[in-house]
Design a protein around this motif. Sequence first.
Motif, PDB file in Angstrom:
ATOM      1  N   ALA A 286     -24.985  41.573 -44.870  1.00  0.00           N
ATOM      2  CA  ALA A 286     -23.802  40.839 -45.326  1.00  0.00           C
ATOM      3  C   ALA A 286     -23.901  40.830 -46.844  1.00  0.00           C
ATOM      4  O   ALA A 286     -24.993  40.943 -47.413  1.00  0.00           O
ATOM      5  N   ARG A 287     -22.771  40.741 -47.521  1.00  0.00           N
ATOM      6  CA  ARG A 287     -22.792  40.731 -48.983  1.00  0.00           C
ATOM      7  C   ARG A 287     -21.936  39.596 -49.512  1.00  0.00           C
ATOM      8  O   ARG A 287     -20.917  39.251 -48.923  1.00  0.00           O
ATOM      9  N   LEU A 288     -22.368  39.074 -50.651  1.00  0.00           N
ATOM     10  CA  LEU A 288     -21.634  38.038 -51.359  1.00  0.00           C
ATOM     11  C   LEU A 288     -21.098  38.654 -52.645  1.00  0.00           C
ATOM     12  O   LEU A 288     -21.852  39.306 -53.382  1.00  0.00           O
ATOM     13  N   TRP A 289     -19.805  38.482 -52.903  1.00  0.00           N
ATOM     14  CA  TRP A 289     -19.137  39.155 -54.015  1.00  0.00           C
ATOM     15  C   TRP A 289     -18.445  38.152 -54.926  1.00  0.00           C
ATOM     16  O   TRP A 289     -18.012  37.092 -54.470  1.00  0.00           O
ATOM     17  N   ASP A 290     -18.293  38.522 -56.173  1.00  0.00           N
ATOM     18  CA  ASP A 290     -17.459  37.775 -57.106  1.00  0.00           C
ATOM     19  C   ASP A 290     -16.005  38.157 -56.833  1.00  0.00           C
ATOM     20  O   ASP A 290     -15.635  39.322 -56.944  1.00  0.00           O
ATOM     21  N   ALA A 291     -15.188  37.166 -56.469  1.00  0.00           N
ATOM     22  CA  ALA A 291     -13.811  37.450 -56.045  1.00  0.00           C
ATOM     23  C   ALA A 291     -12.942  37.971 -57.188  1.00  0.00           C
ATOM     24  O   ALA A 291     -11.978  38.700 -56.957  1.00  0.00           O
ATOM     25  N   ALA A 292     -13.284  37.604 -58.412  1.00  0.00           N
ATOM     26  CA  ALA A 292     -12.465  38.013 -59.563  1.00  0.00           C
ATOM     27  C   ALA A 292     -12.778  39.441 -60.006  1.00  0.00           C
ATOM     28  O   ALA A 292     -11.876  40.222 -60.322  1.00  0.00           O
ATOM     29  N   THR A 293     -14.056  39.799 -60.022  1.00  0.00           N
ATOM     30  CA  THR A 293     -14.457  41.104 -60.566  1.00  0.00           C
ATOM     31  C   THR A 293     -14.748  42.152 -59.504  1.00  0.00           C
ATOM     32  O   THR A 293     -14.719  43.352 -59.777  1.00  0.00           O
ATOM     33  N   GLY A 294     -15.059  41.696 -58.271  1.00  0.00           N
ATOM     34  CA  GLY A 294     -15.446  42.636 -57.224  1.00  0.00           C
ATOM     35  C   GLY A 294     -16.898  43.047 -57.299  1.00  0.00           C
ATOM     36  O   GLY A 294     -17.354  43.923 -56.565  1.00  0.00           O
ATOM     37  N   HIS A 295     -17.690  42.407 -58.202  1.00  0.00           N
ATOM     38  CA  HIS A 295     -19.112  42.726 -58.305  1.00  0.00           C
ATOM     39  C   HIS A 295     -19.886  42.126 -57.134  1.00  0.00           C
ATOM     40  O   HIS A 295     -19.632  40.983 -56.732  1.00  0.00           O
ATOM     41  N   CYS A 296     -20.835  42.894 -56.621  1.00  0.00           N
ATOM     42  CA  CYS A 296     -21.711  42.382 -55.571  1.00  0.00           C
ATOM     43  C   CYS A 296     -22.766  41.486 -56.209  1.00  0.00           C
ATOM     44  O   CYS A 296     -23.496  41.913 -57.094  1.00  0.00           O
ATOM     45  N   LEU A 297     -22.821  40.221 -55.771  1.00  0.00           N
ATOM     46  CA  LEU A 297     -23.765  39.262 -56.331  1.00  0.00           C
ATOM     47  C   LEU A 297     -25.070  39.229 -55.545  1.00  0.00           C
ATOM     48  O   LEU A 297     -26.124  38.966 -56.094  1.00  0.00           O
ATOM     49  N   GLN A 298     -24.965  39.484 -54.252  1.00  0.00           N
ATOM     50  CA  GLN A 298     -26.159  39.432 -53.431  1.00  0.00           C
ATOM     51  C   GLN A 298     -25.980  40.205 -52.133  1.00  0.00           C
ATOM     52  O   GLN A 298     -24.892  40.213 -51.551  1.00  0.00           O
ATOM     53  N   VAL A 299     -27.053  40.862 -51.697  1.00  0.00           N
ATOM     54  CA  VAL A 299     -27.081  41.534 -50.396  1.00  0.00           C
ATOM     55  C   VAL A 299     -27.953  40.684 -49.476  1.00  0.00           C
ATOM     56  O   VAL A 299     -29.101  40.383 -49.807  1.00  0.00           O
ATOM     57  N   LEU A 300     -27.388  40.255 -48.354  1.00  0.00           N
ATOM     58  CA  LEU A 300     -28.128  39.424 -47.397  1.00  0.00           C
ATOM     59  C   LEU A 300     -28.752  40.362 -46.362  1.00  0.00           C
ATOM     60  O   LEU A 300     -28.071  40.843 -45.459  1.00  0.00           O
ATOM     61  N   GLU A 301     -30.042  40.628 -46.541  1.00  0.00           N
ATOM     62  CA  GLU A 301     -30.725  41.632 -45.738  1.00  0.00           C
ATOM     63  C   GLU A 301     -31.681  40.996 -44.742  1.00  0.00           C
ATOM     64  O   GLU A 301     -32.169  39.900 -44.957  1.00  0.00           O
ATOM     65  N   GLY A 302     -31.970  41.724 -43.662  1.00  0.00           N
ATOM     66  CA  GLY A 302     -32.960  41.257 -42.701  1.00  0.00           C
ATOM     67  C   GLY A 302     -32.557  41.471 -41.255  1.00  0.00           C
ATOM     68  O   GLY A 302     -33.409  41.674 -40.400  1.00  0.00           O
ATOM     69  N   HIS A 303     -31.255  41.427 -40.976  1.00  0.00           N
ATOM     70  CA  HIS A 303     -30.830  41.730 -39.609  1.00  0.00           C
ATOM     71  C   HIS A 303     -31.198  43.173 -39.271  1.00  0.00           C
ATOM     72  O   HIS A 303     -31.204  44.046 -40.147  1.00  0.00           O
ATOM     73  N   THR A 304     -31.496  43.425 -38.008  1.00  0.00           N
ATOM     74  CA  THR A 304     -31.907  44.769 -37.595  1.00  0.00           C
ATOM     75  C   THR A 304     -30.806  45.510 -36.833  1.00  0.00           C
ATOM     76  O   THR A 304     -31.023  46.585 -36.298  1.00  0.00           O
ATOM     77  N   ASP A 305     -29.631  44.921 -36.790  1.00  0.00           N
ATOM     78  CA  ASP A 305     -28.482  45.594 -36.175  1.00  0.00           C
ATOM     79  C   ASP A 305     -27.214  45.075 -36.838  1.00  0.00           C
ATOM     80  O   ASP A 305     -27.261  44.162 -37.670  1.00  0.00           O
ATOM     81  N   GLU A 306     -26.100  45.645 -36.427  1.00  0.00           N
ATOM     82  CA  GLU A 306     -24.793  45.340 -37.004  1.00  0.00           C
ATOM     83  C   GLU A 306     -24.502  43.840 -37.063  1.00  0.00           C
ATOM     84  O   GLU A 306     -24.826  43.103 -36.143  1.00  0.00           O
ATOM     85  N   ILE A 307     -23.924  43.380 -38.173  1.00  0.00           N
ATOM     86  CA  ILE A 307     -23.482  41.985 -38.309  1.00  0.00           C
ATOM     87  C   ILE A 307     -21.980  41.952 -38.035  1.00  0.00           C
ATOM     88  O   ILE A 307     -21.223  42.701 -38.630  1.00  0.00           O
ATOM     89  N   PHE A 308     -21.578  41.113 -37.088  1.00  0.00           N
ATOM     90  CA  PHE A 308     -20.148  41.125 -36.732  1.00  0.00           C
ATOM     91  C   PHE A 308     -19.496  39.781 -36.965  1.00  0.00           C
ATOM     92  O   PHE A 308     -18.320  39.604 -36.706  1.00  0.00           O
ATOM     93  N   SER A 309     -20.259  38.808 -37.451  1.00  0.00           N
ATOM     94  CA  SER A 309     -19.673  37.485 -37.647  1.00  0.00           C
ATOM     95  C   SER A 309     -20.333  36.822 -38.844  1.00  0.00           C
ATOM     96  O   SER A 309     -21.539  36.940 -39.025  1.00  0.00           O
ATOM     97  N   CYS A 310     -19.524  36.155 -39.669  1.00  0.00           N
ATOM     98  CA  CYS A 310     -20.076  35.443 -40.822  1.00  0.00           C
ATOM     99  C   CYS A 310     -19.145  34.289 -41.159  1.00  0.00           C
ATOM    100  O   CYS A 310     -17.946  34.362 -40.933  1.00  0.00           O
ATOM    101  N   ALA A 311     -19.733  33.224 -41.701  1.00  0.00           N
ATOM    102  CA  ALA A 311     -18.914  32.056 -42.036  1.00  0.00           C
ATOM    103  C   ALA A 311     -19.577  31.222 -43.116  1.00  0.00           C
ATOM    104  O   ALA A 311     -20.804  31.179 -43.220  1.00  0.00           O
TER     105      ALA A 311
END
Length: 331
Positions: A286-311
């Motif tokens: 999963a990734r966290l982005w700056d909504a104004a610039t579109g820059h990726c602020l952080q990559v949320l790593e660790g899952h070993t398969d597809e992520i299909f839900s986030c909140a």
Amino acid sequence: LFQVLRAHILPLTNVAFNKSGSRFITGSYDRTCKVWDTASGEELRTLEGHRNVVYTIAFNNPYGDKIATGSFDKTCKLWSTETGECFHTFRGHSAEIVCISFSPQSTLVATGSMDTTAKLWDIEKGEEVVTLRGHTAEIIALSFNTTGDRIITGSFDRTVAVWDVGTGRMLHTLIGHRGEVSSAHFNWDCSLIVTGSMDKTCMLWNAMTGTHVATLRGHSDEVLDVCFDFAGQRVVTASADGSARVYSTETKKCIAKLEGHGGEISKVCFNPKGNRILTASSDKTARLWDAATGHCLQVLEGHTDEIFSCAFNYKGDIIITGSKDNTCRIW
């Protein structure tokens, strides 16, 4: 990363927070919904009773004292968050229930089904209020407006219908997409509707008249999810092309491109403030982005398969991700 929860013995289908973020729920192919304490990561209770996959789940936010679960067993169940008691089982659909939503006042729960209909149910009485008929294919998205007097349904028949909640009458059909509709939402002041489609576009509609306002183009593959920011001034789209895009609802122009995922993005949402965007991808991150610039602020790593839900929780300081690796992660 705050916690990893091995939530179910079979893959998860969905995750959802209550308003404060103190509790969250997970649905699963194991036919149950589990209630969790966010701070401790402790499982509080298991909601058992469905005879097939629990596919779609929701809290009656902002209250959070009730949970609705929609299942492939064609029923929707209403539960007490505190005790786990099942108040009602709503029967009437002739095929799988794939989307549910509480009305903002928490008096109704809406269910959308593969049987091409949606139904509104009275939470107190435990009975069907009305059936919304008119689609010619399965309904895969439904959403109330903030006042609770309108609901929209998005269907594989390529249309979105706007319904009067009080009467069950269809007010408008939004026709224009050339592919199946994947997602549909009202903005906060109920003036606009956004729809995403397998035709690679996102469309804006006037919610009062049902007229087409704009087509937001740019993706090279299916648009799988769309979301308004809280103010309704921006739309973010998630696509199978591995990118997300932010558009201005005023200028209808693309104001940021979120590029970096190595696989399709199936879910996207703004944080409550509207300055961050969260994306969930098949690339296991999963990734966290700056909504104004579109820059990726952080990559949320660790899952070993597809992520299909986030909140996000309501404060925007906690994130939950659900993966096909059968775990949830709290960040």
